[in-house]
Design a protein around this motif. Structure first.
Motif, short mmCIF file in Angstrom:
data_model
loop_
_atom_site.label_atom_id
_atom_site.label_comp_id
_atom_site.label_asym_id
_atom_site.label_seq_id
_atom_site.Cartn_x
_atom_site.Cartn_y
_atom_site.Cartn_z
N THR A 49 50.87 57.76 17.26
CA THR A 49 50.61 57.19 18.59
C THR A 49 49.50 56.15 18.59
O THR A 49 49.34 55.41 19.56
N HIS A 50 48.74 56.09 17.48
CA HIS A 50 47.67 55.10 17.36
C HIS A 50 47.77 54.44 15.98
O HIS A 50 46.90 54.63 15.12
N PRO A 51 48.83 53.68 15.75
CA PRO A 51 49.10 53.13 14.41
C PRO A 51 48.02 52.19 13.88
O PRO A 51 47.91 52.01 12.66
N LYS A 52 47.24 51.60 14.75
CA LYS A 52 46.21 50.67 14.30
C LYS A 52 44.86 51.34 14.05
O LYS A 52 43.92 50.72 13.58
N ALA A 53 44.77 52.62 14.36
CA ALA A 53 43.49 53.33 14.20
C ALA A 53 43.21 53.61 12.73
O ALA A 53 44.10 54.01 11.98
N ASP A 54 41.97 53.40 12.33
CA ASP A 54 41.52 53.70 10.96
C ASP A 54 40.82 55.05 10.99
O ASP A 54 39.68 55.16 11.43
N VAL A 55 41.53 56.08 10.55
CA VAL A 55 41.00 57.44 10.61
C VAL A 55 40.18 57.75 9.37
O VAL A 55 40.62 57.49 8.24
N ILE A 56 38.99 58.30 9.57
CA ILE A 56 38.14 58.73 8.46
C ILE A 56 38.08 60.25 8.48
O ILE A 56 37.75 60.86 9.50
N SER A 57 38.40 60.86 7.36
CA SER A 57 38.40 62.32 7.29
C SER A 57 37.11 62.85 6.65
O SER A 57 36.77 62.49 5.53
N LEU A 58 36.41 63.68 7.40
CA LEU A 58 35.27 64.43 6.89
C LEU A 58 35.59 65.92 6.95
O LEU A 58 34.69 66.75 6.98
N GLY A 59 36.89 66.22 6.96
CA GLY A 59 37.31 67.59 7.16
C GLY A 59 37.79 68.30 5.92
O GLY A 59 37.32 69.38 5.59
N ILE A 60 38.76 67.73 5.22
CA ILE A 60 39.34 68.41 4.07
C ILE A 60 38.37 68.34 2.90
O ILE A 60 37.83 67.28 2.58
N GLY A 61 38.21 69.46 2.21
CA GLY A 61 37.25 69.54 1.11
C GLY A 61 37.78 69.02 -0.21
O GLY A 61 37.67 69.70 -1.23
#
Length: 408
Positions: free
Chosen positions: A30-42
């Protein structure tokens, strides 16, 4: 007619991190242009160090020759790695072990889940809460957990770790057959000192309790008073099995190698009144159900103990711990209550305004495009917290913190 093991049906539908991935993927659609940063998965992000790469290349070359080819290896692990483990991880800290007490595996997760096969299904279990999900799930699968009532399993003792007790669980005032401990802790990032750990060992000796001790993050310990192994406590070899991993220490999440320590002094009672050593029983189990870790992976693990390997691995650990320091300082400055991140790569952050863990997860994802891990996924006591990891790229960590600051 084949009948299903209905204990599997008691498991939650999805593994915690699968749920996170599903929600993040839905956001990306739903937000194809968003740059997601993950600080969740170890999962780690730094590449393998040169000493490990060199060892792997050499091992691959050996495998391409008649003289150096290795087929099935010993299920317990090659002696060259077991001896290096004894010398560097234990003898260097004053702990005497024999190589026959070391069992090399394909990562700590496998053995922490499988080890419960050694004990009867009707043993009682105690876990710290919050907790790494595999500990409970593996006991559910064998029928040891009981029934789930309001998010808790009836046959499991939950030893709460919270702000009030400094995230150090209280020892039960009654006997529990099996205790799971993990230090440095996943998910809270907190540690236990020698005095506190001695209390657990003393309790286990007095009450004939078996301790499963997960030390997967011991390489991240910075403080001298924090033990790296439960065997640094006198008497622990009589009551504890310990798990180690190269995944987060040396970036082996994609290589797969770790080890389990089952001391020969450790015995468990049988219904016939006799005591039985777990070391030969675990050896028998591994020889039956495990074909051993690859020669190439074990040569890679051995390289982490060379002078160059030790220095290079420490540099990577320092990189992640610097990330943790930057994250902790920035979040505290923003007004968040933060635990961990000083002797472990995990930060345990209290959600603001009494938001639930999943509510804050959603708000952080949609507001700052940053992924965290909801604390409630680690147990009831995790509600109201999120876990962040410092395993990311430095620039990405800094950018994520800037986003959170603007969003907040």
């Amino acid at each position: 007619m084949a009948l299903i093991n209905d204990h599997f049906l008691k498991l939650t539908k999805n593994y915690l991190f699968a749920d996170i991935a599903k929600k993040v993927n839905a956001f990306k659609v739903t937000h194809p242009k968003a740059d997601v940063i993950s600080l969740g998965i170890g999962d780690v992000t730094r590449p393998l160090v040169p000493a490990v790469l060199e060892a792997m290349h050499k091992a691959v070359d050996e495998m391409g020759t008649v003289e150096g080819f290795h087929g099935y290896g010993p299920e317990e692990g090659y002696d060259f790695l077991r001896e290096a483990i004894v010398k560097n991880d234990f003898l260097a800290r004053g702990v005497k072990l024999d190589k026959s007490e070391i069992f090399v595996n394909d990562g700590a997760k496998s053995d922490t889940g499988n080890i419960q096969e050694l004990v009867r299904w009707d043993n009682s279990v105690g876990v710290t809460d919050p907790i790494y999900p595999v500990y409970i799930d593996s006991n559910i699968m064998i029928g040891r957990a009981g029934v789930n009532v309001d998010g808790k399993w009836s046959n499991i003792t939950y030893m709460h770790c919270n702000e009030a007790n400094g995230f150090i669980p209280s020892i039960p005032d009654y006997k529990v057959d099996i205790i799971y401990l993990c230090y440095p802790n996943n998910p809270t990032g907190m540690v236990i000192n020698r005095a506190e750990l001695k209390k657990w060992v003393d309790y286990a000796i007095k009450n004939d309790v078996l301790i499963f001790y997960d030390a997967a993050y011991e390489a991240y310990i910075q403080d001298d008073d924090i033990p790296h192994s439960i065997y640094e406590i006198r008497g622990a070899k009589k009551v504890a099995i310990e798990f180690h991993s190269y995944s987060k220490t040396a970036g082996f999440t994609g290589i797969r190698c770790g080890y389990t320590v089952v001391p020969k002094e450790l015995t468990v009672a049988g219904l016939d009144g006799n005591r039985y050593e777990l070391n030969p029983l675990w050896d028998r189990r591994q020889c039956t159900k495990f074909n051993g870790t690859s020669y190439i992976s074990q040569r890679a693990a051995e390289a982490t103990y060379s002078p160059e390997g030790k220095r290079q691995v420490k540099e990577v650990i320092d990189y992640y711990m610097t990330n943790a320091k930057l994250m902790r300082e920035a979040l505290v400055e923003m007004g968040y209550t933060v635990y961990g991140g000083q002797n472990a790569p995990y930060l345990w952050v209290k959600t603001p305004n009494n938001e639930t863990s999943w509510e804050f997860f959603e708000h952080l994802l949609y507001g700052a495009h940053v992924v965290c891990t909801p604390g409630v996924g680690f147990g009831p006591a995790g509600e109201g917290y999120i876990r962040l990891t410092s395993f990311g790229d430095r620039e990405k960590c800094i950018e994520a913190l800037e986003r959170i600051k603007k969003w907040k």
